[in-house]
Motif scaffolding. Structure first.
Motif, PDB file in Angstrom:
ATOM      1  N   HIS A 165       0.825  -1.200   0.000  1.00  0.00           N
ATOM      2  CA  HIS A 165       0.000   0.000   0.000  1.00  0.00           C
ATOM      3  C   HIS A 165       0.870   1.265   0.000  1.00  0.00           C
ATOM      4  O   HIS A 165       0.640   2.190  -0.787  1.00  0.00           O
ATOM      5  CB  HIS A 165      -0.895  -0.034   1.238  1.00  0.00           C
ATOM      6  N   LYS A 184       2.417   1.889  -3.334  1.00  0.00           N
ATOM      7  CA  LYS A 184       1.445   2.410  -4.297  1.00  0.00           C
ATOM      8  C   LYS A 184       1.249   3.909  -4.097  1.00  0.00           C
ATOM      9  O   LYS A 184       1.154   4.660  -5.074  1.00  0.00           O
ATOM     10  CB  LYS A 184       0.091   1.700  -4.110  1.00  0.00           C
ATOM     11  N   GLY A 221      -2.567   5.041   6.027  1.00  0.00           N
ATOM     12  CA  GLY A 221      -2.223   3.631   5.956  1.00  0.00           C
ATOM     13  C   GLY A 221      -0.743   3.345   5.783  1.00  0.00           C
ATOM     14  O   GLY A 221      -0.352   2.219   5.497  1.00  0.00           O
ATOM     15  N   LYS A 232       5.342   4.330   9.895  1.00  0.00           N
ATOM     16  CA  LYS A 232       5.999   5.534  10.398  1.00  0.00           C
ATOM     17  C   LYS A 232       7.162   5.945   9.478  1.00  0.00           C
ATOM     18  O   LYS A 232       7.286   7.105   9.097  1.00  0.00           O
ATOM     19  CB  LYS A 232       6.498   5.254  11.815  1.00  0.00           C
ATOM     20  N   ARG A 261       5.992   7.417   6.275  1.00  0.00           N
ATOM     21  CA  ARG A 261       5.465   8.773   6.443  1.00  0.00           C
ATOM     22  C   ARG A 261       6.604   9.786   6.538  1.00  0.00           C
ATOM     23  O   ARG A 261       6.530  10.873   5.982  1.00  0.00           O
ATOM     24  CB  ARG A 261       4.575   8.857   7.684  1.00  0.00           C
TER      25      ARG A 261
END
Lengths: 278, 234, 607
Positions: free
Chosen positions: C491, C494, C518, C521, C524
């Motif tokens: 995910h 993507k 989703g 860490k 992100r």
């Protein structure tokens, strides 16, 4: 003038009877049942068999309903159920079934054109105009079908659950409604209605293995224009059926045959929701 | 672990290719109210949908009141006596108030169910023939709550019932929830963003962070709010 | 395998097919040659059904009409004007012209911005019905229900017609094969997979569909023209719904999206029909019907993939694991070319008094703000505050109910998404929105189509990308997975791929809807780093919707708080973070008075 008004009224009634089953299936399952034409043919042959057995022609209606319902059960279980996630494929598979039904009937009854006995003969005098009694009888019959279906949807627990599934299937399932069962019953009922429609049109046309197919496209277009509402279907049948009658009498019957399909395509281009409310 | 509350073990779920919750385990005693908090997008709604079977369960197990529900479709979960209040589109807008109630009530007598509704939200009885979509936002939420109570189920899963509501309505809902638990011993799982409401009605809380349980505790503990806010705050 | 070797293989296969066609009349009896000539022409039309349905995703029932147009053009000209070489050319031109005109009208009806797949199919269903009725009503001009026959045609032997039909089919199939495997042809699959993403990558998908539809109409018309020349009979059934659905049946049986499947499907079924329908007419149709239903339900990919799968699996075992298709080479585009002029002082994005309502329900009202190049503005607010709706209004001119939006000095007016992309808007969706069956490199290629016209017959081996996109690929390691199909990516990968695709558009204003939803860490952190880089070094203006407030605090230069469709606060990170109002909006703590001790807040730009 009166004859034309009666033509419009009876044409709308016929179209309404032919399209309700398709509308019901489309509304609940979001699937276009192209086997509708084949199921209508099945109903036409139910009428033929009733005639051949020498029974009362009205008995053809319950007989057709039974044949249609049984065929519908099998189709839903084995063909339509695996295709809920692939609506375009469902159109193709049900079209394939229409071919299968047509060929089975051909093998059983031969390819020839046959005629079933009409339940009503002769003409009635309406405002000085003598008009086919059977065509006139189709108006109350269509109204009874519509009223019965409305009563079923509005007045029973199953109807309430069906409407709930139409509006929001996930929510309905979360409330304990077995939407799979609702779909199964809806398809069965829709198939029975298709077969009844096939019986109803036999006195107006011949009985042959391809008799249902020409009706399919018009019924399909009427359903698309109507959304999932029985009321807007009534409006569509009157407006588009009326246009068909007017074009046929004043321009040419051939163009009349195109009227419903072409008008529906244009209406959907301008207003994708058609005659439906929102 | 009691046999008649909610038991969720190692539950994973999400959408094709993307697990939103990973191996979440939760349990409640019968009649206990658990609040699940967390920021948006942390998997709270996904958790409830997976418990109901509205999203695929990608591992783990779910039991309600001691009955296995891991492999049941949503309607069968609902028939175990599990009420679910979705966050969005949880009412049939075009159906009347009465039809919305009738759809949910299948076992009990509808009159009994109506009595339950009357006790909590008497105004709804005057509106039975009105279309649900014409109710105000707050009234719709009360109808949702009323519908769950009318079912008389053993378990309630409620997704952010307080969202967008004014304080007086929130207070009223809190009262109704406490009353229902006191009278019927209903087990509840509340997904909430409204911290004061959650701590006021729940016995225990859990914080969901990026699909996993980050912290749990009892609502009565003095540092509960501070611990939760650490996960929620700006 | 190099590009020229790949094309060489295809041409060699085509030559082999031509040799088989050439040998046909010497190996087959006269009857078979006669029947197969028709089958070869039908197969060419089935091929167009496959291009439209199998590749582009448009289920069409009306390809029979183009075949009939070509056939009737020949029939009408040869009947009413007599046969001559000049008239033969005239008839061909008329046939193709009429087919193109019809296709343009149908395309305008069926593929407008916002038309559903079902509506397009409905239009193609109406087409044969209209065409047949028109032919019926043509009186002696069209021959009505019996059609036209007895006209003079080309003086060509039966073998000659077999060769013409065969070479035509081979040529069309080879051309279509080369096209669908080319960089341009891949767009068909991209549109089928995710038309919305295509539009937001700046592609005019309606135009693409109409273009393919026109080409398919022309092929059908030529096949029909040849049919009339060889059979010297044309009848209204050629335009009919039944023939239209037969073409779909052959395509489905052979295998949609394989080109060769439908060709063989048409050849085998039509030839066998002719052979068997004499002896077992109804049983044969019944068998076809049953097999068709079975294939649709159980083997939607058709029979050819099943036939091919077995030997291919054996071959793969013998060869060992397939080599990864990582032949694509990344190329860095010159930054001076990709960034255009330096960001000016004016607003990169100016939103004035924008409102959006659905009926009486107001979702956004009085939205008024502007953002400069190099700013990273975060939009925060609880669910239903209108954040995603605002993004949609900026990326699609037809969305808002009132107000104006100016991007880089251009008012977006009522422009569709693809035109907003041309003004410099790039939008990343909330759920990762990529082309699942395409590889990472292919997804990125589709994103570059706006800047570099793809080849209609070649596949590029290099992938030129702007620095920003390359940076995302390198940071996330996607550059080592260029040959991986997108559906196999995690995910987070993507999300990164979609970000790289949007950056490949060279946007000036970047709209990001929850790019970290989703993600882990680490992922992100990576995305956050990339975004701050983009604003600082490339001067992008970024508008970010985000629920993760830690993330927002770390990377934003400014925060706008939306609540119930209005801007309640527009200020610096410190102002927003310390605002009591925001705290109320978020935690609902304006009520019931539960004191909370928020952590001391770190402010300022991240290191």
């Amino acid at each position: 003038m009166i004859a034309q008004a009666l033509d419009i009224l009876t044409t709308a009634a016929i179209l309404y009877a032919v399209a309700t089953g398709l509308l019901l299936v489309f509304g609940v399952m979001k699937i276009i049942n192209f086997a509708h034409g084949g199921l209508m043919t099945l109903g036409g042959y139910a009428a033929l068999v009733t005639t051949q057995l020498g029974l009362n022609p009205w008995l053809a209606i319950p007989a057709a309903a039974l044949f249609g319902a049984v065929a519908g059960m099998a189709i839903e279980r084995f063909v339509v159920r695996p295709l809920y996630a692939r609506p375009l494929d469902a159109i193709l598979a049900t079209w394939g079934l229409s071919i299968v039904i047509g060929q089975l009937i051909t093998i059983a009854f031969g390819r020839g054109v046959q005629f079933a006995q009409a339940p009503l003969d002769g003409t009635l005098d309406v405002f000085g105009e003598s008009y086919s009694a059977y065509r006139l009888a189709l108006v109350p019959i269509a109204l009874i079908l519509g009223a019965g279906l409305t009563a079923l949807l509005q007045g029973t627990r199953l109807g309430l659950e069906t409407r709930a599934v139409i509006m929001n299937e996930d929510l309905a399932r979360g409330l304990g409604i077995n939407s799979g069962l609702v779909r199964f019953l809806t398809f069965t009922l829709g198939s029975a209605l298709a077969a009844i429609a096939g019986t109803l049109i036999t006195p107006l046309s011949s009985v042959d293995p391809g008799m249902g197919v020409p009706w399919l496209v018009n019924a399909f277009m009427l359903v698309l224009v109507s959304g999932a509402s029985l009321v807007s279907l009534l409006v569509s049948c009157l407006v588009l059926g009326g246009a068909q009658v007017l074009v046929s009498t004043h321009l040419s019957p051939v163009l009349g045959g195109l009227t419903i399909a072409v008008l529906a395509a244009i209406i959907l281009r301008i207003r994708p929701q058609g005659f439906a409310r929102d | 672990m009691s046999a008649s509350g909610i038991e969720v073990q190692q539950l994973s779920s999400g959408y094709a290719g993307a697990k939103v919750i990973r191996e979440v385990s939760l349990a409640t005693a019968p009649g206990e109210i658990l609040a699940v908090l967390g920021k948006n997008g942390m998997g709270k709604s996904t958790l409830l949908k997976a418990m109901m079977g509205l999203l695929p369960r990608m591992g783990g197990s779910v039991r309600f009141a001691g009955r296995e529900a891991t492999r049941l479709p949503p309607y069968a979960v609902a028939r175990l006596g599990v009420g679910y209040v979705a966050q969005e589109k949880a009412l049939f807008q075009d159906l009347t108030v009465e039809e919305n109630l009738r759809l949910a009530v299948r076992r009990t007598d509808f009159e009994v169910a109506l009595a339950e509704v009357e006790r909590a939200f008497p105004f709804l009885l005057q509106r039975l023939k009105q279309r649900a979509g014409t109710l105000s936002g707050g009234e719709q939420k009360m109808l949702l709550m009323a519908r769950s109570l009318a079912v008389g189920g053993k378990v309630l899963l409620i997704d952010e019932i307080t969202e967008g509501l004014q304080p007086s309505v929130i207070d009223r809902l809190a009262g109704v929830i406490r009353d229902a638990r006191a009278r019927h011993g209903t087990t509840m799982l509340l997904v909430e963003q409204h911290l004061p409401f959650a701590l006021a009605v729940a016995d225990r809380w859990a914080v969901l962070d990026r699909g996993e349980i980050a912290d749990t505790g009892a609502a009565g503990e003095p540092d509960a709010a501070a611990r939760i806010l650490r996960h929620l705050s700006v | 395998m190099t590009e020229s070797r790949r094309l060489g293989f295809i041409l060699a296969a085509a030559l082999l097919a031509c040799a088989i066609v050439a040998a046909g009349p010497y190996l087959l009896d006269t009857y078979s040659v006669n029947v197969l000539t028709r089958s070869l022409l039908y197969a060419a039309v089935a091929l167009t059904v496959d291009l439209l349905w199998g590749y582009l995703g448009i289920l069409t029932f009306g390809q029979s009409v183009f075949f009939a147009i070509g056939a009737y053009a020949a029939g009408l000209v040869f009947t009413h004007l007599d046969f001559s070489n000049a008239n033969a050319v005239l008839a061909l031109g008329l046939g193709i012209g009429a087919a193109l005109l019809t296709a343009a009208i149908v395309g305008w009806l069926a593929f407008w911005h916002g038309a559903s797949a079902l509506y397009a199919s409905v239009i193609t269903l109406v087409l044969p019905i209209v065409a047949t009725q028109l032919l019926y009503s043509g009186g002696t001009f069209t021959g009505s229900s019996s059609g036209l026959s007895g006209f003079t045609s080309f003086d060509v032997s039966m073998e000659g017609w077999f060769w013409i039909a065969g070479f035509f089919l081979v040529a069309v199939t080879t051309g279509a094969f080369i096209f669908v495997k080319s960089d341009a042809g891949r767009l068909l699959v991209a549109v089928r997979e995710n038309e919305q993403r295509c539009k937001y990558l700046g592609l005019d998908t309606s135009r693409l569909k109409i273009a393919v539809y026109l080409a398919c109409a022309a092929i059908g018309a030529v096949a029909g023209y040849l049919y009339a020349g060889y059979s010297m009979v044309v009848a209204p059934e050629l335009a009919g719904f039944v023939f239209g659905t037969e073409l779909v049946i052959w395509t489905a049986l052979g295998g949609r999206g394989t080109l060769l499947g439908p060709v063989f499907g048409a050849l085998i079924v039509d030839y066998e029909s002719a052979q068997l329908s004499g002896d077992y007419p109804f049983v044969w149709q019944l068998i076809i019907g049953i097999v068709f239903v079975l294939v649709i339900v159980a083997f939607p990919r058709g029979l050819l993939p099943m036939v091919v799968a077995l030997p291919r699996r054996l071959l793969a075992r013998a060869r060992g694991p397939a080599s990864p298709a990582g032949e694509m080479r990344l190329v860095r585009l010159d930054p001076t070319l990709t960034q255009g002029e330096a960001p000016g002082d004016g607003a990169a994005l100016a939103v004035k008094d924008v409102a959006k309502h659905f009926g009486s329900l107001s979702v956004l009202s009085g939205i008024d703000f502007s953002a400069r190049a190099g700013e990273l503005v975060s939009l925060v607010g609880p669910n239903g505050a209108g954040k995603t709706t605002l993004m949609r209004c900026i990326a699609d001119g037809s969305e808002r109910s009132a107000g104006s939006i100016v991007v880089n000095g251009h008012d977006i007016g009522r422009r569709p998404p693809e035109a907003c992309v041309a003004l410099g808007v790039g939008r990343k969706f909330q759920m990762a929105n990529v082309f699942e069956t395409l590889t990472v490199a292919q997804c990125l290629q589709v994103a570059r189509v706006r800047h570099a016209r793809p080849s209609f017959w070649k596949r590029s081996r290099t992938l030129p990308l702007p620095e920003a996109a390359l940076h995302v690929l390198a940071t996330t390691g996607l550059d080592r997975q260029l040959g991986t199909p997108a559906h196999l990516l995690s995910h987070g990968m993507k999300q990164a791929l979609e970000l790289a695709m949007v950056l490949a558009l060279e946007p000036r204003v970047l709209l990001l809807d929850e790019p970290t939803a989703g993600l882990t860490k680490t992922e992100r952190m990576q995305i956050g780093g990339i975004l701050t880089e983009l604003t600082r070094r490339q001067g992008l203006c970024i508008l970010l919707v985000e629920h993760d407030l830690d993330f927002v605090r770390e990377i934003s230069s400014r925060i706008i708080v939306l609540h119930q469709g209005r801007i309640v606060l527009d200020g610096s990170v410190e102002e927003v973070v310390n605002s009591e109002l925001v705290r109320q909006v978020y935690a609902g703590s304006g009520h019931a008075g539960i004191a909370h001790s928020a952590q001391p807040i770190q402010t300022g730009a991240p290191a």
